[in-house]
Scaffold this active site. Sequence first.
Site, PDB file in Angstrom:
ATOM      1  N   GLU A 135       0.858  -1.196   0.000  1.00  0.00           N
ATOM      2  CA  GLU A 135       0.000   0.000   0.000  1.00  0.00           C
ATOM      3  C   GLU A 135       0.887   1.237   0.000  1.00  0.00           C
ATOM      4  O   GLU A 135       1.778   1.385   0.843  1.00  0.00           O
ATOM      5  CB  GLU A 135      -0.947   0.030   1.211  1.00  0.00           C
ATOM      6  CG  GLU A 135      -1.874   1.248   1.096  1.00  0.00           C
ATOM      7  CD  GLU A 135      -2.893   1.392   2.234  1.00  0.00           C
ATOM      8  OE1 GLU A 135      -2.885   0.573   3.173  1.00  0.00           O
ATOM      9  OE2 GLU A 135      -3.672   2.364   2.156  1.00  0.00           O
ATOM     10  N   GLU A 169       5.077   5.191   3.275  1.00  0.00           N
ATOM     11  CA  GLU A 169       4.534   6.537   3.533  1.00  0.00           C
ATOM     12  C   GLU A 169       5.684   7.543   3.576  1.00  0.00           C
ATOM     13  O   GLU A 169       6.808   7.188   3.887  1.00  0.00           O
ATOM     14  CB  GLU A 169       3.867   6.561   4.922  1.00  0.00           C
ATOM     15  CG  GLU A 169       2.431   6.907   4.994  1.00  0.00           C
ATOM     16  CD  GLU A 169       2.011   8.211   4.342  1.00  0.00           C
ATOM     17  OE1 GLU A 169       2.791   9.165   4.349  1.00  0.00           O
ATOM     18  OE2 GLU A 169       0.895   8.261   3.824  1.00  0.00           O
ATOM     19  N   ASP A 203      -2.070  12.002  -3.388  1.00  0.00           N
ATOM     20  CA  ASP A 203      -2.015  13.472  -3.526  1.00  0.00           C
ATOM     21  C   ASP A 203      -2.194  13.821  -4.997  1.00  0.00           C
ATOM     22  O   ASP A 203      -1.440  13.325  -5.846  1.00  0.00           O
ATOM     23  CB  ASP A 203      -0.662  13.989  -3.020  1.00  0.00           C
ATOM     24  CG  ASP A 203      -0.538  13.853  -1.501  1.00  0.00           C
ATOM     25  OD1 ASP A 203      -1.581  13.790  -0.827  1.00  0.00           O
ATOM     26  OD2 ASP A 203       0.609  13.803  -1.014  1.00  0.00           O
ATOM     27  N   LYS A 247      -2.291  21.573  -9.484  1.00  0.00           N
ATOM     28  CA  LYS A 247      -1.898  22.792 -10.221  1.00  0.00           C
ATOM     29  C   LYS A 247      -1.261  22.448 -11.559  1.00  0.00           C
ATOM     30  O   LYS A 247      -0.532  21.450 -11.670  1.00  0.00           O
ATOM     31  CB  LYS A 247      -0.887  23.588  -9.399  1.00  0.00           C
ATOM     32  CG  LYS A 247      -1.506  24.300  -8.227  1.00  0.00           C
ATOM     33  CD  LYS A 247      -0.532  25.328  -7.673  1.00  0.00           C
ATOM     34  CE  LYS A 247      -1.072  25.895  -6.383  1.00  0.00           C
ATOM     35  NZ  LYS A 247      -0.034  26.245  -5.452  1.00  0.00           N
ATOM     36  N   ASP A 284     -10.950  10.433  -5.443  1.00  0.00           N
ATOM     37  CA  ASP A 284     -12.117  11.306  -5.646  1.00  0.00           C
ATOM     38  C   ASP A 284     -11.845  12.270  -6.795  1.00  0.00           C
ATOM     39  O   ASP A 284     -12.736  12.990  -7.218  1.00  0.00           O
ATOM     40  CB  ASP A 284     -12.330  12.154  -4.387  1.00  0.00           C
ATOM     41  CG  ASP A 284     -11.094  13.015  -4.144  1.00  0.00           C
ATOM     42  OD1 ASP A 284     -10.031  12.428  -3.847  1.00  0.00           O
ATOM     43  OD2 ASP A 284     -11.160  14.253  -4.307  1.00  0.00           O
TER      44      ASP A 284
HETATM   45  C1  SAM Z   1      -4.245  12.322   0.477  1.00  0.00           C
HETATM   46  S1  SAM Z   1      -3.338  11.294   1.549  1.00  0.00           S
HETATM   47  C2  SAM Z   1      -4.264   9.764   1.559  1.00  0.00           C
HETATM   48  C3  SAM Z   1      -3.954   8.906   2.742  1.00  0.00           C
HETATM   49  C4  SAM Z   1      -4.720   7.588   2.823  1.00  0.00           C
HETATM   50  N1  SAM Z   1      -4.428   6.722   1.707  1.00  0.00           N
HETATM   51  C5  SAM Z   1      -6.203   7.839   2.918  1.00  0.00           C
HETATM   52  O1  SAM Z   1      -6.916   7.470   1.959  1.00  0.00           O
HETATM   53  O2  SAM Z   1      -6.631   8.371   3.944  1.00  0.00           O
HETATM   54  C6  SAM Z   1      -1.928  10.857   0.546  1.00  0.00           C
HETATM   55  C7  SAM Z   1      -0.833  10.196   1.356  1.00  0.00           C
HETATM   56  O3  SAM Z   1       0.191   9.773   0.462  1.00  0.00           O
HETATM   57  C8  SAM Z   1       1.451  10.038   1.066  1.00  0.00           C
HETATM   58  N2  SAM Z   1       2.427  10.185  -0.023  1.00  0.00           N
HETATM   59  C9  SAM Z   1       2.478  11.172  -0.946  1.00  0.00           C
HETATM   60  N3  SAM Z   1       3.469  10.953  -1.818  1.00  0.00           N
HETATM   61  C10 SAM Z   1       4.065   9.804  -1.438  1.00  0.00           C
HETATM   62  C11 SAM Z   1       5.183   9.056  -1.932  1.00  0.00           C
HETATM   63  N4  SAM Z   1       5.872   9.478  -2.982  1.00  0.00           N
HETATM   64  N5  SAM Z   1       5.530   7.929  -1.293  1.00  0.00           N
HETATM   65  C12 SAM Z   1       4.842   7.501  -0.204  1.00  0.00           C
HETATM   66  N6  SAM Z   1       3.790   8.169   0.300  1.00  0.00           N
HETATM   67  C13 SAM Z   1       3.395   9.296  -0.303  1.00  0.00           C
HETATM   68  C14 SAM Z   1       1.244  11.318   1.862  1.00  0.00           C
HETATM   69  O4  SAM Z   1       2.183  11.460   2.901  1.00  0.00           O
HETATM   70  C15 SAM Z   1      -0.173  11.131   2.368  1.00  0.00           C
HETATM   71  O5  SAM Z   1      -0.212  10.497   3.633  1.00  0.00           O
END
Ligand code: SAM
Length: 330
Positions: free
Chosen positions: A29, A55, A105, A109, A141
Site C-alpha cells: 500500500e 509513507e 495526492d 496545479k 475522488d
Molecule cells: C491524500 S493522503 C491519503 C492517505 C490515505 N491513503 C487515505 O486514503 O486516507 C496521501 C498520502 O500519500 C502520502 N504520499 C504522498 N506521496 C508519497 C510518496 N511518494 N511515497 C509515499 N507516500 C506518499 C502522503 O504522505 C499522504 O499520507
Amino acid sequence: MIFRPSDFHFPDDPARLYPDTPGRRWVLEIGFGDGRFWPHHARTFPEAPNYLGVELSGVSLLKAHRRLKAAGLSNAVLTKMPAEVLVREVLPDQTLDAVIVNFPDPWPKAGHEEHRLLRAPFFEVMARRLKPGGAVQLTTDHDEYFEFACAQAAASGVMRVELTGPPPAALETKYALKWRDLGLGAHHARFVPLHSGALPAAPPRTFAPYPEENAAVPHAVLTLPASFAPQDFQKVTARSPQPRGEGWTVVLLDLYATLRRDGWTALAHVVEGELTQEVLVGITARGDGTHLVRLARFGGPIITPGVKAAVGSVTEWLEAQGAVVVHRGY
Ligand SMILES: C[S@@+](CC[C@H](N)C(=O)[O-])C[C@H]1O[C@@H](n2cnc3c(N)ncnc32)[C@H](O)[C@@H]1O
C-alpha cells in the site's frame, strides 16, 4: 514492524521480510496515511496477506503502526521513504499480488504533474513487480487525476485499464470519509500488466545496505600534509554528469574536528531523484601515519552512487588541501 530504509536489502526477498508467514499473498500500500485501509481489507482474506506499507509522513507511520498492532496484524512491514525508491530499489520482480493506492495526492496545479505518482514510468516498474494476475488498484475522488492515471497507464504500453467498483475498505480511509462528507464520490481502476511469460532483463540495482565487511564500505586512504589543520570550511557542491532525476547532487555542508581522536567528520547532503540522505564521512588517523576517509554507519545510510560520490567529494576536497591519495575504495 517498522523498517528503516537501510533495513532493506536491494532487492529484498519476501521470505526474509515475513519469515513466519512465507508464501502468503503480498500486498503493497502506497501512502497509507493513518493506516485505516489495511485492518478492514485484511479481514476479507481467509488469512491476512503479507503487507508492506510505504509513507512519506513520519506521524502517519506511527499512527498506522499502532492501528495495525491493535488489529493483531503482525505480518506487516511499514516504512517511511518515497514509494518510488521502494518500488524501484527494494521490490523484486513478479512478487506482488496487489498494489493499493487510495486517494493519492492529486497535485492539481498546472505544471505539477511531474510530482504525481501514477505516471508511465511508475506503471512500467509495477508491471515488472506484479505477479501474473496482480494489479495496481487506484481509488480517488479526483476526476482529473483519475483520467490522467488511466491515460498514463495506457501510454505506458504495459498496462490494461479495468474500471470497477472500489473495495469497501477503500471507502473507509480518512480521506474517503473526508470526501464522502463533502458529497464527493470515488473512482476506482485496476491496472493489470499486459505481460505474460518472460520479461527482458532488468537493469542492475545500484543501491546496497551498509556492508558488514569493512573493505566494502566506501572509503579512501590518504596522507595529509603535515600542516593540515583546517580552520575554515566552505560548502562544496558536486553533481553527477547524468541528467536531472537520474544522477546525484552532493553538498558537503560542514567539517567537524573530533575531540576523541586525531580526525574530522564531514557532513554531506546527498540527493538522488526522490531520495535524500544526510551522511557522515569520517577522516581518521591510522597507526601508519595515513588517514582513512570512510562512510560512517551512523544514521543507517543506504550505499548509493551519490553516497559513494560523497566519500569521493571529501577525498577530492582533501586532495585540494594537499593530501596524497594512496587508495580509493568508492
Ligand atoms: C491524500 S493522503 C491519503 C492517505 C490515505 N491513503 C487515505 O486514503 O486516507 C496521501 C498520502 O500519500 C502520502 N504520499 C504522498 N506521496 C508519497 C510518496 N511518494 N511515497 C509515499 N507516500 C506518499 C502522503 O504522505 C499522504 O499520507
